[in-house]
Enzyme design. Structure first.
Site: not given
Ligand code: IVH
Length: 671
Positions: A115, A117, A119, A229, A317, A411, A414, A429, A434
């Protein structure tokens, strides 16, 4: 309509609207036009107003409108929300599988689900018998905050689960990520820049800041999205595998990531990782890696967790788009509204093809958190199309000679006093003359969406202000060719071009002029709204805060800011000078003086000769307004074909009812 008929229609409308919502926000494939959706929505809203006995907090009409909270209450998670361990290479991924094998005493490869990841911000949604009950943030994993009201404003959060494919469980806690898509992040920051508010540093911070608003109306404006997820506890349902659970989610109307994939070999895992990494920039959201999860839930259970990380999942990552460089200096930069922003001047580095030598540090509290000092070696990241960011300090490189940054008490430009705002996070400021503020205000004034003075860029502005030739925007109109030629190395032609552009801006539209003034919180949209309500600047000068707040889209904060602007001596003097040079016309004047000024209209039923939008526009151009629900303050109810309950209500209140023809005559002015 009899109550039981109303109840039936209300239920029907809620189901239809939920369905269209699902098609639009979860599947991304709408089947009806926005107009049609709005029509059904209004019909429901109307019926609910007439039959309050059938109210339901999970009706599609109830996503916004809850009262602002004083604070969030704490929620303890029934099962902790874990975090993930990271790997950064195929080798490290192999070691992760190796650890699983050692733990289980086996020697094999397992089915994984890959999946993206995301942010964003981890959250949990609780559904009982398919109805959305509450929701919370991940917090520290054990305890989070109750953000139910805010989650309800996210259109991709179903208020009830669909039961057409699988029956809904007795209870389920669904977990996922609240995110802000890149385009919404960029446009939010664009609006904030325009209105002089501090910017968010990245989509994650913007999502977190938006979800943690005590006033859910603000959250509702932020276009948050969610992807689910994982699950906490659940009753009345069994899943065999993770992919099976995700499929249930999707069938229940919970948004899952379409890129999720079942992977049966090591090679498939590697390929999936590379594939998502290649797609990274074209994804609508920030994504910093791939999560791999063991597919079998019974295996997941056997594996359990170690120090808050599951043994059965890993975050792989992406290679970070970062570089290491040095902070040469940290300077406070003064913006248009006087807010001081600390900016790091960096030893130039190339990241992802772009040369980076400056990075905003946002504000004092962000800076303190990261403890960035002048002379520090730092890690700088450029994520996709997002602004470069100093992410951390390389502590090992410290020599002890690094100097922490403190906001000055005067500042830097100025020398005036600096005042602290909002718990010491923002500094400002206080001198509106200014030079730094003046330059930024001129830049804003000359901006394309404002007075559109072509060629008046940073260089020109710098020279003109520093040489004392321009003290505020009004002095632009007194510029003479001789003055400029003497001080710049610019050729005759360029100087003439600039003067021509300034001359062209001597006639301007009221909305652009208001925007150009750079009033805090007043962007292009609010400027236009004001032009539709006030004939001229003179009228705006006389308005009270209360009157401003009556206007749709203007809340207390904006009202205060506008009022204050027009009650500052300096601003009034400036306006007087500007008006002597600029001929301001209001393209929306007909709306202000129109013969329907102050009249409120409600439409019900279909119109034959014109669209709803057109009808609304006609009303507004004549100074009237269109509202959705029938009440005592409504002046006219226009009944088209197959009018709904609004007509009955209008009659019972004794309101004036018009046919489409009568409406057209009224608007054209021969009643
Ligand atoms: S699973 C035990 N799936 O990443 C499983 N987490 O570093 C925990 N996150 O706190 C979460 N995408 O906020 C899972 N596809 C994904 C994710 C995901 C982002 C975040 C989530 C978690 C953090 C873990």
């Amino acid at each position: 309509m009899k109550p039981h008929e109303a109840e039936k229609r209300i239920r029907e409308l809620r189901t239809i609207l939920d369905h269209h919502n699902y098609l639009y926000y979860v599947l991304d494939s709408p089947e009806v036009s926005d107009d049609e959706y709005d029509r059904l929505f209004r019909e429901l809203k109307d019926l609910e107003a007439r039959y309050p006995q059938f109210a339901d907090p999970n009706s599609p009409t109830q996503r916004v409108g809850a009262k602002p909270l004083d604070k969030f209450s704490q929620v303890e998670h029934t099962v902790p929300m874990l975090s993930l361990d990271n790997v950064f290479s195929n080798d490290e991924f192999d070691q992760f599988v190796e650890r699983i094998n050692r733990f289980l005493g086996r020697q094999e490869f397992y089915d994984f689900v890959g999946e993206p990841k995301l942010d964003g911000l981890g959250v949990e949604l609780v559904y009982e018998k398919g109805v959305f009950l509450s929701g919370s943030t991940r917090g520290d994993g054990t305890t989070g905050e109750d953000v139910t009201q805010n989650l309800k404003t996210i259109k991709a959060v179903p208020l009830r689960l669909r039961a057409d494919v699988y029956p809904v469980p007795e209870k389920i806690e669904v977990r996922g990520e609240v995110i802000m898509n890149k385009k919404d992040f960029l446009s939010l920051n664009g609006r904030r820049e325009e209105t002089g508010e501090p910017l968010f540093s990245n989509p994650r911070n913007a999502a977190a800041g938006s979800l943690r608003q005590l006033d859910s109306r603000i959250t509702a404006q932020r276009n948050l999205d969610i992807i689910l997820y994982a699950a906490g506890t659940y009753r009345g349902i069994q899943f065999e595998t993770h992919i099976d659970m995700l499929e249930h989610f999707r069938a229940w109307g919970l948004k899952t990531n379409p890129h999720n994939k079942l992977l049966k070999t090591r090679d498939a895992v590697y390929r999936y990782f590379s594939h998502i990494e290649e797609m990274r920039d074209s994804l609508p959201y920030e994504c910093d890696g791939v999560v791999f999860k063991i597919n079998s839930l019974s295996l997941q259970r056997s594996l359990g967790e170690v120090s808050r990380n599951p043994r059965w999942a890993i975050a792989y990552k992406f290679k970070p788009r970062t570089a290491v460089t040095r902070v040469l200096d940290i300077i406070p930069q003064v913006g248009r509204t006087g807010i001081l922003t600390p900016v790091a001047l960096l030893e130039p580095v190339i990241i992802g093809g772009a040369r980076i030598q400056r990075s905003t540090l946002h504000n004092q509290s962000e800076l303190n958190k990261k403890d960035i000092r002048v002379g520090d070696t730092v890690v700088v990241e450029r994520a996709g199309d997002v602004i470069p960011e100093v992410v951390s300090v390389v502590r090992e490189k410290r020599t002890g000679k690094e100097v922490p940054f403190r906001m000055p008490s005067q500042c830097p430009v100025c020398g005036s006093k600096i005042e602290k705002l909002e718990d010491d996070i923002f500094y400002r400021c206080i001198n509106i003359s200014c030079p730094a503020q003046v330059k930024e205000r001129i830049r804003h004034f000359a901006h394309r969406g404002a007075m559109d003075i072509e060629g008046l860029g940073e260089k020109w502005i710098g020279t003109l202000v520093d040489e004392g030739i321009v003290r505020d925007v009004s002095s632009l109109y007194g510029l003479k060719k001789e003055d400029i030629i003497a001080l710049s190395r610019m050729g005759d032609v360029l100087v003439q071009k600039l003067l021509d552009a300034i001359r062209r801006s001597r006639s301007a539209q009221l909305d652009r002029f208001i925007f150009a003034l750079g009033i805090l919180h007043v962007g292009e949209h609010i400027a236009k709204t004001l032009s539709m309500k006030f004939k001229s600047i003179e009228d705006l000068e006389k308005v009270t805060k209360e009157e401003l707040q009556q206007i749709e889209g203007i809340g207390p904060e904006i009202a205060e800011s506008i009022y204050d602007f027009f009650h500052m001596e300096e601003n009034l003097i400036l306006l007087k000078k500007l008006r002597a040079h600029i001929d301001i016309t209001n393209p929306y004047e007909s709306a202000v003086t129109g013969h329907l000024k102050g009249k409120r209209f409600v439409f019900t039923g279909g119109l034959a000769g014109l669209s709803r939008d057109r009808a609304k526009q006609m009303v507004e151009q004549s100074g009237g307004s269109v509202t959705e629900s029938v009440g005592k303050k409504v002046d006219y109810v226009v009944a088209g074909d197959q009018p709904g309950s609004k007509l009955d209500k209008a009659r019972s209140l004794g309101l004036k009812v018009l046919s489409e023809d009568e409406f057209v005559k009224l608007v054209r002015g021969h009643e």
